[in-house]
Design an enzyme around this catalytic site. Sequence first.
Site, PDB file in Angstrom:
ATOM      1  N   GLU A  45     -10.754 -57.833   4.098  1.00  0.00           N
ATOM      2  CA  GLU A  45     -10.046 -58.745   4.984  1.00  0.00           C
ATOM      3  C   GLU A  45     -10.969 -59.317   6.053  1.00  0.00           C
ATOM      4  OE1 GLU A  45      -6.639 -56.386   3.305  1.00  0.00           O
ATOM      5  OE2 GLU A  45      -8.340 -55.692   4.493  1.00  0.00           O
ATOM      6  N   THR A  46     -10.675 -60.557   6.423  1.00  0.00           N
ATOM      7  CA  THR A  46     -11.288 -61.242   7.550  1.00  0.00           C
ATOM      8  C   THR A  46     -10.153 -61.771   8.420  1.00  0.00           C
ATOM      9  OG1 THR A  46     -13.224 -61.901   6.251  1.00  0.00           O
ATOM     10  CG2 THR A  46     -12.760 -63.177   8.241  1.00  0.00           C
TER      11      THR A  46
END
Length: 281
Positions: A45-46
């Site tokens: 995830e970002t």
Amino acid sequence: MHRFSQVDVFSDEPHRGNPVAVVHAAEDLDEGQMSSFARWTNLSETTFLLPPTQLGADYRVRIFTPTVELPFAGHPTLGSAHAWLEAGGEPRAADELVQECAAGLVRVRRGERLELAAPPLLRSGAVGKAEVTRIAAALRLEPGQLVDAAWVDNGPGWLGLLLDSAQTVLALDPDWAALAGRDVGVLGPYPDREQGRVGAQVEVRAFCAGKGMSEDPVTGSLNAGLAQWLTADGRLPARYVAAQGTALGRAGRVHVRREEDQVWVGGATRTVVRGEVDLSR
């Protein structure tokens, strides 16, 4: 240029948790830029920090995998909260901050470690027999190794399996083609004699075939859903520690506790990369 942080979440050992990339003050970015950068980081995830739009929120976050945007995810919530505080964010309450995400408002407590309030399950209860049979075959489970199954979806779509032991969990070698389209979390208990050595009561693994990934190292949303399911009926105690990432060479430790009807999920957070990122086109 945007301030950038990469935060390791859910491990007391450096570089052995689950990293999340955090872009600060991202209100000038559009969805295409966010999605493109998330593909480039290639982390599970970002996240992108934004001003809140809902009353009571301290900040807003958008959460992207390399392929999709998520309404909620656990380790990005804790990592984003850590980065927001480290950058000088001032929550309305001294001991708690409120994150706005697509799934709604999520409370994050500050104490010995950051911990999030597990959001309500969007889907819970029994899984159809045909689906259980398909998933069990995809995980190559032997008769007797699968104890129970339930939906534990708090946004990412989790289907949870309770297995007979941590050893069974660690030995899993999924058929990824057969698992395609489904995100599955598995949990198995350690024998009492091993819990002190491991520093955990259970082992967890997260298989993310539904998001175009393989295995997520340490997963807050999954642990939240599993805890809501298994502490409610007493199969897990009100307080326990879950190990996750062992099969990937990580040392994740997720601290779970239940206070009446609320499950809290916490873990260590540590910034390992600080700097700036150029997201101009």
